[in-house]
Design an enzyme around this catalytic site. Sequence first.
Site, PDB file in Angstrom:
ATOM      1  N   GLY A  19       0.801  -1.227   0.000  1.00 52.18           N
ATOM      2  CA  GLY A  19       0.000   0.000   0.000  1.00 52.18           C
ATOM      3  C   GLY A  19       0.830   1.270   0.000  1.00 52.18           C
ATOM      4  O   GLY A  19       2.046   1.253   0.251  1.00 52.18           O
ATOM      5  N   ASN A  20       0.182   2.364  -0.332  1.00 54.01           N
ATOM      6  CA  ASN A  20       0.858   3.667  -0.347  1.00 54.01           C
ATOM      7  C   ASN A  20      -0.184   4.771  -0.347  1.00 54.01           C
ATOM      8  O   ASN A  20      -1.357   4.533  -0.631  1.00 54.01           O
ATOM      9  CB  ASN A  20       1.801   3.782  -1.565  1.00 54.01           C
ATOM     10  N   SER A  53       9.070   3.573  -0.194  1.00 58.10           N
ATOM     11  CA  SER A  53       9.073   2.171  -0.625  1.00 58.10           C
ATOM     12  C   SER A  53       9.905   1.341   0.358  1.00 58.10           C
ATOM     13  O   SER A  53      10.857   1.845   0.959  1.00 58.10           O
ATOM     14  CB  SER A  53       9.699   2.134  -2.018  1.00 58.10           C
ATOM     15  N   GLY A  54       9.529   0.070   0.510  1.00 62.40           N
ATOM     16  CA  GLY A  54      10.361  -0.869   1.262  1.00 62.40           C
ATOM     17  C   GLY A  54      10.439  -0.637   2.758  1.00 62.40           C
ATOM     18  O   GLY A  54      11.351  -1.126   3.415  1.00 62.40           O
ATOM     19  N   SER A  88       7.483   5.480  -2.996  1.00 67.43           N
ATOM     20  CA  SER A  88       6.715   4.278  -3.346  1.00 67.43           C
ATOM     21  C   SER A  88       6.883   3.915  -4.817  1.00 67.43           C
ATOM     22  O   SER A  88       6.944   4.799  -5.673  1.00 67.43           O
ATOM     23  CB  SER A  88       5.243   4.550  -3.061  1.00 67.43           C
ATOM     24  N   GLU A 130       4.665   2.908  -6.581  1.00 66.68           N
ATOM     25  CA  GLU A 130       3.451   3.362  -7.268  1.00 66.68           C
ATOM     26  C   GLU A 130       3.449   4.882  -7.489  1.00 66.68           C
ATOM     27  O   GLU A 130       2.416   5.467  -7.796  1.00 66.68           O
ATOM     28  CB  GLU A 130       2.196   2.935  -6.510  1.00 66.68           C
ATOM     29  N   HIS A 141      -3.847   3.943  -1.718  1.00 67.71           N
ATOM     30  CA  HIS A 141      -3.906   2.632  -2.379  1.00 67.71           C
ATOM     31  C   HIS A 141      -3.746   1.534  -1.337  1.00 67.71           C
ATOM     32  O   HIS A 141      -2.789   1.539  -0.568  1.00 67.71           O
ATOM     33  CB  HIS A 141      -2.793   2.560  -3.434  1.00 67.71           C
ATOM     34  N   HIS A 148      -4.615  -2.914  -0.343  1.00 64.39           N
ATOM     35  CA  HIS A 148      -4.785  -4.259  -0.906  1.00 64.39           C
ATOM     36  C   HIS A 148      -5.976  -4.935  -0.230  1.00 64.39           C
ATOM     37  O   HIS A 148      -5.927  -6.135   0.058  1.00 64.39           O
ATOM     38  CB  HIS A 148      -3.495  -5.064  -0.729  1.00 64.39           C
ATOM     39  N   HIS A 174      -5.089  -7.071  -7.670  1.00 63.88           N
ATOM     40  CA  HIS A 174      -4.170  -6.172  -6.997  1.00 63.88           C
ATOM     41  C   HIS A 174      -4.786  -5.484  -5.768  1.00 63.88           C
ATOM     42  O   HIS A 174      -4.414  -5.801  -4.647  1.00 63.88           O
ATOM     43  CB  HIS A 174      -3.633  -5.142  -8.008  1.00 63.88           C
TER      44      HIS A 174
END
Length: 203
Positions: free
Chosen positions: A31-32, A48-49, A77, A79, A98, A100, A160
């Site tokens: 997610g982001n 990210s990560g 991210s 994304e 965003h 999941h 997704h």
Amino acid sequence: MVSDIEISLREELVRCMRILHNKGLISGLGGNASARLPREKAALITPSGRFKGDLAPEDIVKIDMDGRVLEGCLRPSIEGPLHTAIYRSNPHINAVVHSHSPFTTGLALAGRKIEPVNYEAAVLFKDVPILEFRRPGSKELGELVAENIRNRRAVILQNHGVVAVGATPLEALCTIESLEEVSIMIFVASHFGEVKLIPKDLI
Ligand SMILES: [Zn+2]
């Protein structure tokens, strides 16, 4: 100097990710979320990560509308292209989240649409499309979502997750939560039998 708006948006993004993680709408690295900084032609986005349930305001990365890093030590991210594509072509959108969401995504995997099982579903989610699969992080995914989210609050990404937009990150988060709530209702009802919908003439 960092503006008060930027400080509070950084805190709001951190809070959104913590809520998404606590509610099982994302796993630790999934997610982001982002928020537009209108005066700067820039956006704040989650890194990210990193474990998303426990981010700090300084972990948030500032990027320009082409996704280039303006400030921050972490990588934005993956994304990023999705978020910036939405902002570039939808000037009225100021926040993107965003997730999941497992029930919403699961129903879409089985081809089930969101039906008017309650008021939110009937009014807010009467037109939530399921967009066909595109590679996560790709320019193609960004373009597809930017095009389809224009007059909507949310879209579902096949295989997704969910993308929701709003005036603030919390507003987009609330949409993701309501959508998941509706999806759980549909899932539970369809397990036991026929799903009762709000009569058309009452919507
Ligand atoms: Zn994702």
